[in-house]
Design an enzyme around this catalytic site. Structure first.
Site, PDB file in Angstrom:
ATOM      1  N   THR A 131       1.113  -4.642   4.234  1.00  0.00           N
ATOM      2  CA  THR A 131       0.816  -5.019   5.621  1.00  0.00           C
ATOM      3  C   THR A 131       0.143  -6.383   5.756  1.00  0.00           C
ATOM      4  O   THR A 131       0.211  -7.000   6.822  1.00  0.00           O
ATOM      5  CB  THR A 131      -0.085  -3.966   6.295  1.00  0.00           C
ATOM      6  OG1 THR A 131      -1.325  -3.870   5.581  1.00  0.00           O
ATOM      7  CG2 THR A 131       0.595  -2.615   6.307  1.00  0.00           C
ATOM      8  N   ASP A 132      -0.524  -6.878   4.694  1.00  0.00           N
ATOM      9  CA  ASP A 132      -1.281  -8.123   4.836  1.00  0.00           C
ATOM     10  C   ASP A 132      -0.417  -9.279   5.330  1.00  0.00           C
ATOM     11  O   ASP A 132      -0.827 -10.049   6.196  1.00  0.00           O
ATOM     12  CB  ASP A 132      -1.933  -8.506   3.509  1.00  0.00           C
ATOM     13  CG  ASP A 132      -3.156  -7.671   3.197  1.00  0.00           C
ATOM     14  OD1 ASP A 132      -3.680  -7.016   4.113  1.00  0.00           O
ATOM     15  OD2 ASP A 132      -3.590  -7.666   2.027  1.00  0.00           O
ATOM     16  N   SER A 163       5.785 -18.877  -0.477  1.00  0.00           N
ATOM     17  CA  SER A 163       6.891 -19.415   0.312  1.00  0.00           C
ATOM     18  C   SER A 163       8.248 -18.956  -0.197  1.00  0.00           C
ATOM     19  O   SER A 163       9.245 -19.072   0.512  1.00  0.00           O
ATOM     20  CB  SER A 163       6.828 -20.947   0.330  1.00  0.00           C
ATOM     21  OG  SER A 163       6.786 -21.467  -0.988  1.00  0.00           O
ATOM     22  N   ASP A 198       2.102  -7.487  -4.489  1.00  0.00           N
ATOM     23  CA  ASP A 198       1.002  -7.228  -3.577  1.00  0.00           C
ATOM     24  C   ASP A 198       1.186  -8.248  -2.463  1.00  0.00           C
ATOM     25  O   ASP A 198       1.237  -9.455  -2.730  1.00  0.00           O
ATOM     26  CB  ASP A 198      -0.329  -7.429  -4.291  1.00  0.00           C
ATOM     27  CG  ASP A 198      -1.532  -7.140  -3.403  1.00  0.00           C
ATOM     28  OD1 ASP A 198      -1.491  -7.506  -2.209  1.00  0.00           O
ATOM     29  OD2 ASP A 198      -2.521  -6.587  -3.900  1.00  0.00           O
ATOM     30  N   SER A 199       1.287  -7.811  -1.234  1.00  0.00           N
ATOM     31  CA  SER A 199       1.670  -8.751  -0.174  1.00  0.00           C
ATOM     32  C   SER A 199       0.657  -9.873   0.020  1.00  0.00           C
ATOM     33  O   SER A 199       0.991 -10.928   0.557  1.00  0.00           O
ATOM     34  CB  SER A 199       1.909  -8.021   1.144  1.00  0.00           C
ATOM     35  OG  SER A 199       0.699  -7.541   1.699  1.00  0.00           O
ATOM     36  N   THR A 228       0.815  -1.221   0.000  1.00  0.00           N
ATOM     37  CA  THR A 228       0.000   0.000   0.000  1.00  0.00           C
ATOM     38  C   THR A 228       0.843   1.263   0.000  1.00  0.00           C
ATOM     39  O   THR A 228       0.468   2.262  -0.624  1.00  0.00           O
ATOM     40  CB  THR A 228      -0.941  -0.006   1.226  1.00  0.00           C
ATOM     41  OG1 THR A 228      -1.797  -1.143   1.149  1.00  0.00           O
ATOM     42  CG2 THR A 228      -1.788   1.254   1.273  1.00  0.00           C
TER      43      THR A 228
END
Length: 330
Positions: free
Chosen positions: A93-94, A65, A59-60, A14
């Site tokens: 942050t996700d 893995s 995008d988190s 973000t």
């Protein structure tokens, strides 16, 4: 004498987005904007800066893995070349707590402080927390001791990565750590297979026990052939062992992959020897995860599997305090 420097490594999230008609999306101008922001933060501190970017940015929510190991390899290469005083990694942050926890193991012997940060609001949004979080992270990175543990800087706080979790999807104080670092960490062990050819990173999944769970559900959790499983148990390590077929399913799983028990509670931890049902889990082969968070448990198990640890050695290392991720045995 040259001034201390900080490496800022942007991976996406973000913080680097802007509002569009289709919702938040990556800002193509962010690389130049981040350079300017970092320069403004560093100049009054007398700190030199270098900004690098993970390509492509992620995008988190799509982190997998391989994400954290890839970031760790890139950071190690840049630290060897540029020798910064500290490293700041920006991340969505996700899954920030998962990546930061894995980096605590991957970079535990780096010898350079590493701080992970991000923001709940894009860099250009009204009231954005991006500048404050970056400022805190940069200050912490250049002031921490060389062997300081990997930390998260967010919402005015600094949290040990292996103890932190995202607890709020909206608040600017989105992260917290319920427990302090475990005392007396033993450090990162040598890899069991340092000369082996590269392999696909281990996939570690989690499975949360709920009252309706059956043995078939537990078996299904391993249906995609993960390399390890974290079992989110009740209380101090309890589960429905009287459920038909449950113990048999656990025995089957533990004979195939490592299974680690942690608690669903926000504090406290697992003690498989406390209750009879916990001892049944232990007898089935389940590893005691003490007070590991879900982020630390999945990260640590994946890290050790990737380094070739198996069997009794893996169990001993999972139950040992390596970088402060769990309470040391009394």
């Amino acid at each position: 004498m040259s001034s201390p420097s900080v490496l800022v490594f942007a991976t996406g999230g973000t913080i680097g987005m802007r509002e569009t008609d289709a919702g938040l999306a990556p800002d193509p101008d962010f690389p130049e904007i981040l350079e300017a922001i970092v320069s403004r933060i560093c100049a009054p501190l007398g700190i030199a800066s270098r900004v690098n970017h993970l390509l492509p940015a992620i995008d988190s929510a799509n982190a997998d893995s391989e994400t954290a190991p890839k970031i760790a390899r890139a950071v190690r290469a840049r630290v060897r070349t540029h020798r910064p005083r500290g490293v700041v990694i920006t991340h969505g942050t996700d899954t920030l707590a998962y990546t930061a926890s894995r980096l605590a193991f991957e970079l535990g012997d780096l010898g350079v402080p590493v701080i992970v940060t991000g923001s709940q609001l894009p860099h250009g949004a009204a009231g954005t927390d991006a500048i404050d979080n970056l400022t805190l992270a940069i200050r912490a990175a250049v002031r921490a001791a060389p062997g300081a543990p990997v930390s998260i800087a967010f919402g005015g706080g600094l949290f040990p990565a292996v103890r932190a979790t995202k607890h709020d999807s909206v608040s600017l104080s989105a992260f917290r750590a319920e427990l302090p670092l475990g005392a007396g960490p033993s450090g990162i062990p040598a890899a069991a297979n340092p000369d082996d050819a590269p392999h696909a990173p281990a996939r570690v999944l989690s499975f949360r026990l709920v009252p309706a769970v059956t043995a078939a559900d537990l078996r299904a959790a391993a249906g995609g052939s993960p390399d390890g499983l974290v079992l989110e148990c009740y209380g101090s390590g309890n589960g429905p062992t009287a459920r038909p077929g449950m113990l048999g399913a656990l025995h089957e799983l533990c004979a195939t992959i490592p299974v680690v028990a942690i608690t669903q509670c926000t504090s406290g931890g697992v003690d498989l020897a406390r209750y009879a049902v916990g001892r049944e889990l232990q007898a089935a082969g389940v590893i005691d995860g003490s007070d590991l968070t879900i982020e630390a448990a999945t990260s640590k198990l994946g890290f050790l599997l990737d380094r070739g640890h198996t069997g009794g050695e893996l169990r001993a290392l999972m139950e040992a305090n390596l970088v402060g991720e769990l309470r040391s045995a009394s």
